[in-house]
Design an enzyme around this catalytic site. Structure first.
Site, PDB file in Angstrom:
ATOM      1  N   CYS A 179      -7.134  -5.879   2.731  1.00  0.00           N
ATOM      2  CA  CYS A 179      -8.325  -5.512   3.389  1.00  0.00           C
ATOM      3  C   CYS A 179      -9.444  -6.531   2.726  1.00  0.00           C
ATOM      4  O   CYS A 179     -10.410  -6.896   3.606  1.00  0.00           O
ATOM      5  CB  CYS A 179      -8.818  -4.407   3.321  1.00  0.00           C
TER       6      CYS A 179
ATOM      7  N   ALA B 172       0.930  -1.131  -0.039  1.00  0.00           N
ATOM      8  CA  ALA B 172      -0.035   0.046  -0.004  1.00  0.00           C
ATOM      9  C   ALA B 172       0.917   1.264  -0.093  1.00  0.00           C
ATOM     10  O   ALA B 172       0.966   2.119  -1.050  1.00  0.00           O
ATOM     11  CB  ALA B 172      -0.912  -0.017   1.314  1.00  0.00           C
TER      12      ALA B 172
ATOM     13  N   GLU C  68      10.647  -5.631  -3.327  1.00  0.00           N
ATOM     14  CA  GLU C  68       9.411  -6.064  -2.779  1.00  0.00           C
ATOM     15  C   GLU C  68      10.101  -7.597  -2.392  1.00  0.00           C
ATOM     16  O   GLU C  68      10.284  -8.336  -3.422  1.00  0.00           O
ATOM     17  CB  GLU C  68       8.365  -6.283  -3.511  1.00  0.00           C
TER      18      GLU C  68
HETATM   19  C1  LIG Z   1      -6.900  -9.439   6.927  1.00  0.00           C
HETATM   20  C2  LIG Z   1      -6.696  -8.105   6.897  1.00  0.00           C
HETATM   21  C3  LIG Z   1      -7.650  -7.235   6.882  1.00  0.00           C
HETATM   22  C4  LIG Z   1      -7.623  -6.007   6.676  1.00  0.00           C
HETATM   23  N1  LIG Z   1      -8.597  -4.995   6.731  1.00  0.00           N
HETATM   24  C5  LIG Z   1      -8.452  -3.695   6.951  1.00  0.00           C
HETATM   25  C6  LIG Z   1      -9.645  -2.787   6.507  1.00  0.00           C
HETATM   26  O1  LIG Z   1     -10.612  -3.285   6.442  1.00  0.00           O
HETATM   27  N2  LIG Z   1      -9.310  -1.344   6.754  1.00  0.00           N
HETATM   28  C7  LIG Z   1      -7.904  -1.048   6.828  1.00  0.00           C
HETATM   29  O2  LIG Z   1      -7.996   0.285   6.730  1.00  0.00           O
HETATM   30  N3  LIG Z   1      -6.941  -1.807   7.207  1.00  0.00           N
HETATM   31  C8  LIG Z   1      -7.003  -2.880   6.989  1.00  0.00           C
HETATM   32  N4  LIG Z   1      -6.003  -4.022   7.135  1.00  0.00           N
HETATM   33  C9  LIG Z   1      -4.781  -3.306   7.169  1.00  0.00           C
HETATM   34  C10 LIG Z   1      -3.957  -3.162   5.781  1.00  0.00           C
HETATM   35  O3  LIG Z   1      -3.880  -4.036   5.160  1.00  0.00           O
HETATM   36  C11 LIG Z   1      -2.557  -2.545   6.255  1.00  0.00           C
HETATM   37  O4  LIG Z   1      -2.569  -1.276   7.055  1.00  0.00           O
HETATM   38  C12 LIG Z   1      -1.790  -2.302   5.141  1.00  0.00           C
HETATM   39  O5  LIG Z   1      -1.705  -3.434   4.125  1.00  0.00           O
HETATM   40  C13 LIG Z   1      -0.291  -1.468   5.453  1.00  0.00           C
HETATM   41  O6  LIG Z   1       0.149  -1.458   4.166  1.00  0.00           O
HETATM   42  P1  LIG Z   1       1.841  -1.258   4.119  1.00  0.00           P
HETATM   43  O7  LIG Z   1       2.351  -1.031   2.612  1.00  0.00           O
HETATM   44  O8  LIG Z   1       2.205  -0.012   5.149  1.00  0.00           O
HETATM   45  O9  LIG Z   1       2.517  -2.634   4.511  1.00  0.00           O
HETATM   46  P2  LIG Z   1       2.252  -3.959   3.982  1.00  0.00           P
HETATM   47  O10 LIG Z   1       0.980  -4.347   3.518  1.00  0.00           O
HETATM   48  O11 LIG Z   1       2.535  -4.876   5.150  1.00  0.00           O
HETATM   49  O12 LIG Z   1       3.417  -4.333   3.018  1.00  0.00           O
HETATM   50  C14 LIG Z   1       4.754  -4.078   3.220  1.00  0.00           C
HETATM   51  C15 LIG Z   1       5.743  -4.747   2.202  1.00  0.00           C
HETATM   52  O13 LIG Z   1       6.966  -4.810   2.598  1.00  0.00           O
HETATM   53  C16 LIG Z   1       7.786  -5.806   2.339  1.00  0.00           C
HETATM   54  N5  LIG Z   1       9.083  -5.690   3.025  1.00  0.00           N
HETATM   55  C17 LIG Z   1       8.983  -5.832   4.422  1.00  0.00           C
HETATM   56  N6  LIG Z   1      10.420  -5.766   4.479  1.00  0.00           N
HETATM   57  C18 LIG Z   1      11.070  -5.954   3.262  1.00  0.00           C
HETATM   58  C19 LIG Z   1      12.388  -5.847   3.141  1.00  0.00           C
HETATM   59  N7  LIG Z   1      13.409  -5.950   3.755  1.00  0.00           N
HETATM   60  N8  LIG Z   1      12.832  -5.880   1.893  1.00  0.00           N
HETATM   61  C20 LIG Z   1      11.706  -6.069   0.781  1.00  0.00           C
HETATM   62  N9  LIG Z   1      10.262  -6.029   1.150  1.00  0.00           N
HETATM   63  C21 LIG Z   1      10.128  -6.029   2.396  1.00  0.00           C
HETATM   64  C22 LIG Z   1       6.736  -7.148   2.651  1.00  0.00           C
HETATM   65  O14 LIG Z   1       7.121  -8.292   1.982  1.00  0.00           O
HETATM   66  C23 LIG Z   1       5.317  -6.462   2.447  1.00  0.00           C
HETATM   67  O15 LIG Z   1       4.920  -6.869   1.301  1.00  0.00           O
HETATM   68  C24 LIG Z   1      -6.319  -5.210   7.100  1.00  0.00           C
HETATM   69  C25 LIG Z   1      -5.187  -6.270   7.226  1.00  0.00           C
HETATM   70  C26 LIG Z   1      -5.358  -7.503   7.122  1.00  0.00           C
HETATM   71  C27 LIG Z   1      -3.957  -8.558   7.228  1.00  0.00           C
END
Ligand SMILES: Cc1cc2nc3c(=O)[nH]c(=O)nc-3n(C[C@H](O)[C@H](O)[C@H](O)COP(=O)(O)OP(=O)(O)OC[C@H]3O[C@@H](n4cnc5c(N)ncnc54)[C@H](O)[C@@H]3O)c2cc1C
Length: 573
Positions: free
Chosen positions: A49, A17, A39
């Site tokens: 979500c 995201a 990634e």
């Molecule tokens: C089942 C479920 C339902 C949800 N429902 C909701 C909802 O209804 N509403 C809402 O607002 N939120 C919801 N969420 C929360 C939401 O999905 C997360 O807040 C959001 O995905 C966060 O995005 P992000 O990009 O910060 O991190 P992430 O989605 O965790 O992505 C981070 C990425 O970084 C990569 N990464 C990490 N370290 C490294 C590295 N060293 N090198 C390369 N890549 C790396 C990982 O592999 C991962 O793919 C839900 C979550 C889940 C699990």
């Protein structure tokens, strides 16, 4: 002679995201930058979500979570073709060298390592599910429900008819969404939660208990104040042993929360914040101004308290990404903060919250006043109207709104969102009434439910409305000292009654003026009806006649979170 400046190198770590949102935003502002996204996983930019709805069967497969509305798969080829981003999947960022301004990466398929130079770096490494090392945790069919592959694998088990019993550990957002998903397959679902009630982090007891009652009526077993001790099985899990018994389990979902993935940042010497998050300023810059961070891995500021908080939500991660992208391109956009706004569905029940709970507000030192009101979500005569219950929390001194929780089969999200706007702009309960909201019978009441809640709170502050919560009232229900006055019609009282009902006096509102002598003027009286609107009218009538201790059961029978005596089911009111 070419006077073009050298293109900037932008490196983004994390491709879901916050990461891809920031990369796409940089591209819009800087057509020449060399943007590389690293990634670790093999899939990208998925809507996490939506995963529970893949398991439930609403969505055919996890592929839909990675598709654009126009049906294109968001993979590395898509991002190269449409946005000229170089996305390296199955590639891990190993460390950040802030002096040389490079990121060491390793291609996971070949093991080959190399360095990526950056002018600006974005850390969007997200969060990692908490895995409690109970004995047996490595057995098969125990899932964290964090990655789309978890959703795919659980769905495969369900489709193969291999799941009769599902046990979910943790009654938070993901746990409750997964309960719905399993329930839709006719699977018996138990949720084990060590705290006193469901949604311990974002609902107060009276709302949470009402949700537990609803879940129980639908056949979902909620087991609060219960702790998992171990998993048993051979190869795959067969049962979950807790301090209160053994639960059969063909599949287990461990939904006990997430922690920020901040190791890279920490090892690079960046400042950390609460709960191990990466500390960022309002421009989403870390303690190194050339390194931005956003999404689940960073610290947020709560807009009500000003305190630092770890809040892992997709809504916030996407906003962070947009702001980071803007700021890398030279804008000075500030991220204002979070309210922890959530909405979640459990079968036909809608549940939501924004701002502080009562417990959080007290912990933050506020002198609070609260109310719980139930009402139809639109004109009550519309066939599609449904009830919703709102708990509103305000600061008694400043009248500022501090938080709201809502649940019911009616339209909850709209009220949560309106109140999130009120909280964002520091509004008071008086402001809530002043908002010029739309009205037409299919959509709303002439006075919106949130405004009704605010009015009730104003009446409470001025001493006109004397509410009592269901939890306080429950204590009194068993005692003969308090008279519970049910002012519903006899037909309504036949369908459902508070239990035990021996201390309840039944006088329909229309007869109250003529039958007042049946009540003692000095008695403690708790008046109520289905939603306690007539209960409030009863309070006004009795006080007008000199009764000294009349209270109203907040939310009425409809929001009573405890057992009721159900006589016969029919639609009333
Ligand atoms: C089942 C479920 C339902 C949800 N429902 C909701 C909802 O209804 N509403 C809402 O607002 N939120 C919801 N969420 C929360 C939401 O999905 C997360 O807040 C959001 O995905 C966060 O995005 P992000 O990009 O910060 O991190 P992430 O989605 O965790 O992505 C981070 C990425 O970084 C990569 N990464 C990490 N370290 C490294 C590295 N060293 N090198 C390369 N890549 C790396 C990982 O592999 C991962 O793919 C839900 C979550 C889940 C699990």
């Amino acid at each position: 002679m070419d006077n073009q400046p050298m293109p900037r190198n932008i490196v983004v770590i994390g491709g879901v995201a916050a990461g891809l949102k920031s990369a796409a935003k940089v591209r819009r502002g800087d057509p020449h930058a060399r943007i590389t996204v690293v990634e670790r996983g093999e899939i990208l930019s998925y809507g996490s979500c939506g995963m529970p709805y893949v398991v439930a069967g609403d969505i055919p497969s996890i592929d839909q979570l990675m598709m654009t509305p126009a049906g294109s798969m968001r993979n590395a080829g898509f991002f190269k073709a449409t946005k000229n981003l170089d996305v390296l999947t199955r590639t891990e960022a190993l460390r950040i060298d802030r002096t040389l301004k490079t990121v060491r990466i390793r291609a996971l398929t070949t093991g080959e390592e190399s360095d990526l130079p950056y002018d600006k770096l974005v850390i969007a490494t997200g969060s990692t599910p908490v895995r409690i090392p109970f004995p047996g945790v490595d057995l098969g069919n125990i899932f964290p429900m964090w990655h789309p592959y978890d959703a795919r694998d659980i769905r495969t088990l369900l489709e193969a008819g291999q799941v009769k019993n599902a046990v979910i550990i943790g009654a938070g957002l993901v746990g409750i969404e997964m309960a719905e998903a399993f329930h839709r397959w006719g699977v018996h679902v138990s949720i084990v939660e060590m705290q006193d009630h469901v949604f311990p982090a974002f609902l107060d007891a009276e709302a949470a208990l009402a949700i537990e009652k609803y879940a129980g009526e639908k056949g979902i077993e909620i087991r609060t104040q219960e702790k998992v001790q171990r998993f048993e099985g051979e190869g795959v899990v067969k049962s979950v042993v807790t301090n209160k018994g053994t639960l059969p389990a063909d599949v287990v979902v461990m939904a006990v929360g997430v922690k920020p993935t901040s190791k890279l940042a920490q090892e690079a010497g960046l400042l950390l914040g609460v709960s191990g998050t990466i500390s960022v300023n309002e421009f989403m810059q870390t303690s190194d101004p050339d390194i931005y961070a956003g999404g689940d891995c960073v610290e947020n500021t709560h807009m009500v308290t000003g305190r630092k908080a770890f809040v892992a939500l997709g809504s916030i991660a996407n906003k962070h990404g947009r702001i980071i992208g803007e700021n890398i391109c030279g804008a000075n956009v500030k991220f204002r903060g979070v309210l922890g706004t959530v909405v979640v569905r459990l079968l036909d029940l809608n549940i939501g919250k924004t701002g502080l709970t009562e417990r959080e507000a007290k912990e933050a030192g506020y002198e609070i006043v609260t109310t719980l009101t139930t009402g139809h979500d639109r004109a009550h005569y519309m066939p599609e109207s449904k009830l919703i219950t709102i708990k509103l929390i305000a600061d008694a001194r400043t009248r500022k709104v501090l938080g709201i929780q809502a649940f019911g089969e009616g339209e909850v999200a709209k009220r949560i969102d309106v109140m999130a706007a009120v909280l964002t702009f520091g509004g008071t309960i008086d402001d809530v009434f002043d908002i010029d909201l739309s009205y037409s019978p299919p959509y709303n009441n002439a006075i919106d439910n949130a405004a009704v809640a605010a009015n009730t709170l104003m009446n409470k502050i001025s001493g006109r409305f004397k509410g009592i919560s269901a939890i306080e009232a429950k204590e009194k229900l068993a005692s003969p000292k308090t008279v519970f006055l049910d002012v519903r019609t006899p037909e309504e009282c036949k369908t459902v009654r508070l239990a035990p009902c021996r201390n309840v006096t039944y006088i329909p509102l229309g007869q109250l003026r003529s039958r007042m002598a049946e009540l003692g003027k000095e008695d403690e009286i708790v008046a109520f009806c289905k939603i306690s609107l007539r209960g409030y009218e009863a309070e006004c009538i009795l006080e007008g006649e000199g009764f000294t201790d009349v209270k109203v059961l907040e939310g009425g029978v409809a929001a009573w979170p405890f057992e009721c005596e159900t006589v016969e089911k029919e639609k009333t009111e």
